[in-house]
Design an enzyme around this catalytic site. Structure first.
Site, PDB file in Angstrom:
ATOM      1  N   CYS A 162       0.799  -1.226   0.000  1.00  0.00           N
ATOM      2  CA  CYS A 162       0.000   0.000   0.000  1.00  0.00           C
ATOM      3  C   CYS A 162       0.833   1.279   0.000  1.00  0.00           C
ATOM      4  O   CYS A 162       0.286   2.380  -0.093  1.00  0.00           O
ATOM      5  CB  CYS A 162      -0.935   0.008   1.205  1.00  0.00           C
ATOM      6  N   HIS A 294      -3.289   7.904   5.586  1.00  0.00           N
ATOM      7  CA  HIS A 294      -3.432   6.574   4.984  1.00  0.00           C
ATOM      8  C   HIS A 294      -4.875   6.117   5.192  1.00  0.00           C
ATOM      9  O   HIS A 294      -5.514   5.637   4.255  1.00  0.00           O
ATOM     10  CB  HIS A 294      -2.428   5.600   5.598  1.00  0.00           C
ATOM     11  N   GLU A 305      -2.307   5.375  13.223  1.00  0.00           N
ATOM     12  CA  GLU A 305      -1.938   6.592  12.501  1.00  0.00           C
ATOM     13  C   GLU A 305      -2.231   7.841  13.325  1.00  0.00           C
ATOM     14  O   GLU A 305      -1.403   8.763  13.395  1.00  0.00           O
ATOM     15  CB  GLU A 305      -2.673   6.657  11.169  1.00  0.00           C
ATOM     16  N   LYS A 326      -9.766   7.789   0.890  1.00  0.00           N
ATOM     17  CA  LYS A 326     -10.151   6.395   0.625  1.00  0.00           C
ATOM     18  C   LYS A 326     -11.637   6.186   0.876  1.00  0.00           C
ATOM     19  O   LYS A 326     -12.245   5.273   0.319  1.00  0.00           O
ATOM     20  CB  LYS A 326      -9.332   5.436   1.497  1.00  0.00           C
ATOM     21  N   HIS A 331      -9.528   1.943  -1.496  1.00  0.00           N
ATOM     22  CA  HIS A 331      -8.093   1.719  -1.296  1.00  0.00           C
ATOM     23  C   HIS A 331      -7.528   1.090  -2.563  1.00  0.00           C
ATOM     24  O   HIS A 331      -7.788  -0.065  -2.870  1.00  0.00           O
ATOM     25  CB  HIS A 331      -7.896   0.795  -0.099  1.00  0.00           C
ATOM     26  N   PHE A 390       1.328  -3.027   4.510  1.00  0.00           N
ATOM     27  CA  PHE A 390       1.620  -4.354   5.025  1.00  0.00           C
ATOM     28  C   PHE A 390       3.111  -4.633   4.811  1.00  0.00           C
ATOM     29  O   PHE A 390       3.708  -4.231   3.816  1.00  0.00           O
ATOM     30  CB  PHE A 390       0.814  -5.416   4.284  1.00  0.00           C
TER      31      PHE A 390
END
Length: 402
Positions: A162, A294, A305, A326, A331, A390
């Protein structure tokens, strides 16, 4: 060290088929997430996504090109066409030799993988198309853009889940800042919205069945999207000398690794990336007005976050605006940071901060100004764009208004 500016932008995603349409939809707080239209959707438990609607490959590419271009490459080529046209650059001679392409993608040709697995395992055929490998390889989009526009400089693809787009744009930024290149075409692209691509994500049990609601106490997971956003990064003096329109300046970049867990995010790793980008740009906390988060809509990401932002900014965190687009476009995995950079440019150029739509309930662990549901007019001089992947791979960009 050279200064780096953005002179072109292009996009296609669930919010629109151009950068202008995407930014307009962001400013209006539109949501592009809806029911999926794809083969075997009834076999999926997740049936929503940020799907590009109204896109017909045959309207843009001939039969021979479609045989070579996976959907992720098609998206990238269309976005690159828009970005390069806006930049006004043509590539020949020394400029051609110095200009390259750095793109982010996590999956590459996922549609091609899916189609050909069906051909071999479901249909029982023993042969596939001879161009399957060049169609599905992760560097296909970057390679086709380089060939289309005669870009002979540093060209490669970054695959960091990502964070892929932010890592790619960070590398393009550094290539120009170091003097190796005068211009770079960069961004990200992804097209995972096919049966196999969604089925794989279902296995993680992090997907929402109804909506993406980042930072909202009742959020229940992420929603996949697809599309591309491409930018022309250019050395400032080169852009200035030719009278180019400058959209924003890229002023800092940092990347870190959590080195802790393959899927769970780390507050410390995220905070080091945020503070590293600010240090690289020579920024103090009070210089930043907006962060494009994010913000996936999962409990693990959102809380981590927000904690990282609070740690880095201290008391100034109360004065920050932080939103996740998003919630509107989904995403895009490897392409997500690139589409989100459009929101950063919107804030810097137009003074419009894109909202976090779908926000319903305050979460005490996300007690920041998340610009809920409606865009906000504000004077924005400096923004950060966060990407946390990830594998614990983090990448943060800092941009300034020009």
């Amino acid at each position: 060290m050279k200064r780096v500016v953005i002179t072109g932008q292009g996009a296609i995603n669930a919010l629109g088929h151009s950068a202008t349409a995407t930014q307009r939809a962001m400013a209006e707080g539109k949501c592009g997430i809806g029911p999926l239209e794809l083969r075997d959707v009834e076999r999926l438990s997740i049936r929503i996504g940020g799907q590009v609607q109204g896109f017909v490959a045959e309207d843009h590419f001939n039969r021979q090109q479609i045989a070579l271009y996976d959907r992720f490459t098609q998206f990238a080529l269309l976005a690159a066409k828009e970005a390069i046209a806006q930049s006004g650059l043509t590539f020949s001679g020394d400029l051609s030799a110095e200009t390259g392409v750095v793109l982010g993608t996590a999956g590459g040709g996922v549609n091609t993988w899916d189609e050909n697995y069906r051909t071999v395992y479901e249909d029982g055929k023993n042969r596939v198309h001879p161009f399957v490998v060049p169609k599905l390889m992760n560097n296909a989009a970057a390679s086709h853009i380089s060939m289309e526009y005669n870009l002979k400089g540093p060209s490669f693809t970054v695959a960091t889940a990502c964070s892929s787009s932010n890592h790619a744009m960070g590398q393009a930024f550094q290539l120009i800042r170091s003097g190796m290149s005068r211009a770079m075409v960069t961004g990200g692209t992804e097209a995972m919205l096919c049966f196999g691509g969604i089925k794989a994500w279902e296995g993680l049990r992090v997907m929402s069945k109804d909506a993406c609601r980042p930072f909202s106490a009742n959020r229940n997971g992420m929603v996949q999207g697809e599309g591309a956003a491409i930018f022309v990064f250019e050395e400032y003096e080169h852009a200035k000398a030719r009278g180019a329109e400058i959209l924003a300046e890229v002023v800092g970049f940092a990347m870190t690794s959590d080195a802790s867990d393959i899927v769970m995010p780390s507050k410390q790793g995220a905070a080091r990336a945020i503070s590293g980008a600010m240090k690289d740009a020579g920024l103090n906390p009070e210089d930043v007005q907006y962060i494009n988060a994010h913000g996936t809509g999962t409990a693990a990401n959102d809380k981590t976050e927000c904690a990282a932002v609070a740690d880095v900014f201290g008391t100034h965190a109360d004065n920050l605006m932080i939103s996740s687009t998003k919630s509107m476009h989904g995403h895009l995995i490897g392409g997500t940071g690139a589409v989100e950079l459009l929101a950063c440019i919107l804030a810097l150029r137009e003074g419009v901060v894109a909202p976090t739509v779908g926000y319903q309930e305050a979460d005490p662990e996300c007690a920041l100004d998340v610009v809920p549901n409606e865009a906000r007019d504000a004077k924005v001089d400096v923004v950060l764009s966060n990407a946390f992947a990830f594998g614990g791979l983090n990448a943060v960009l800092a941009l300034r208004a020009m």
